[in-house]
Design an enzyme around this catalytic site. Structure first.
Site, PDB file in Angstrom:
ATOM      1  N   LYS A 124     -38.775   6.876  29.184  1.00  0.00           N
ATOM      2  CA  LYS A 124     -39.467   7.468  27.845  1.00  0.00           C
ATOM      3  C   LYS A 124     -38.471   7.659  26.836  1.00  0.00           C
ATOM      4  O   LYS A 124     -38.695   7.250  25.520  1.00  0.00           O
ATOM      5  CB  LYS A 124     -40.041   8.952  28.213  1.00  0.00           C
ATOM      6  CG  LYS A 124     -40.933   9.087  26.946  1.00  0.00           C
ATOM      7  CD  LYS A 124     -41.423  10.773  27.453  1.00  0.00           C
ATOM      8  CE  LYS A 124     -40.327  11.671  27.011  1.00  0.00           C
ATOM      9  NZ  LYS A 124     -41.130  13.283  27.069  1.00  0.00           N
TER      10      LYS A 124
ATOM     11  N   ASP B 156     -45.640  10.285  26.637  1.00  0.00           N
ATOM     12  CA  ASP B 156     -45.384  11.649  26.922  1.00  0.00           C
ATOM     13  C   ASP B 156     -46.710  12.380  27.506  1.00  0.00           C
ATOM     14  O   ASP B 156     -47.778  11.473  27.652  1.00  0.00           O
ATOM     15  CB  ASP B 156     -44.669  12.415  25.701  1.00  0.00           C
ATOM     16  CG  ASP B 156     -45.457  12.684  24.684  1.00  0.00           C
ATOM     17  OD1 ASP B 156     -46.475  12.055  24.511  1.00  0.00           O
ATOM     18  OD2 ASP B 156     -45.051  13.403  23.859  1.00  0.00           O
TER      19      ASP B 156
END
Length: 210
Positions: A120, A138
């Protein structure tokens, strides 16, 4: 959700916010990398308060190394998990100096090799610092994608892969920011603000609020 509906959602989000970006304060790829590393399980507001004091003093890998571990902790101690994050930041800065001439590498593999940097974080840096069409999923993006039925998946990797598949090229660079901001301020976790949502009529969520 069909292709036409997805395109209309993206068009409205773009029209509402033509030039979206992260809410983390940064002016260089390195500042962004450290801010994202610090932001895990913390708010952007909290990270910005710390980095606004840190970066005028140290905003390069060598400068942070010169602060030392304890010196760095003084600047980021208000952020959750600051001990672990400080250690990862020091290790990351050392690797950037030793392996990359003090620069942030524009490479997923090299980024993910840095301590504390996962998929991420690498996606955020590649997208926001270097303009890659990556999509960092997320909790906000996962929730919005599944709740609206825009791109459903059982985990963040599935959602990321689905988004990469269904989002047209022209929207790929910015879709990460649109979805995260939509999840943060409108399609909130406990009670989505459906009545003020610009895509309410296109969203396929069954339990809409007033």
């Amino acid at each position: 959700m069909n292709k036409e509906k997805r395109l209309e959602i993206l068009t409205r989000l773009r029209d509402n916010n033509p030039n979206p970006t992260t809410e983390l304060n940064f002016s260089t790829p390195f500042e962004l990398l450290i801010a994202v590393l610090l932001s895990a399980q913390a708010t952007d507001v909290g990270v910005n308060k710390a980095t606004d004091k840190l970066y005028p003093v140290a905003n390069t890998p060598q400068a942070i190394l010169d602060l030392g571990l304890e010196g760095l902790k003084e600047y980021i101690k208000t952020i959750g998990l600051f001990n672990t994050k400080a250690e990862n930041t020091i290790k990351t800065c050392q690797m950037l100096v030793d392996l990359h001439g003090g620069e942030v590498p524009e490479s997923r593999e090299a980024l993910e090799a840095l301590p504390g940097v996962g998929r991420k974080t690498a996606n955020v840096v590649l997208n926001t610092a270097f303009g890659w069409p990556t999509i960092a999923v997320d909790t906000h993006i996962d929730r919005v994608s599944n709740r609206t039925k825009f791109a459903m998946g059982k985990n963040v990797v599935e959602v990321e892969n689905k988004l990469l598949k269904v989002v047209p090229k022209d929207f790929k660079v910015d879709v990460h920011h649109w979805l995260i901001l939509h999840g943060r301020y409108t399609c909130t976790a406990r009670k989505p603000k459906c009545g003020s949502c610009i895509i309410e009529d296109l969203c396929e969520f069954k339990d809409k609020t007033e």
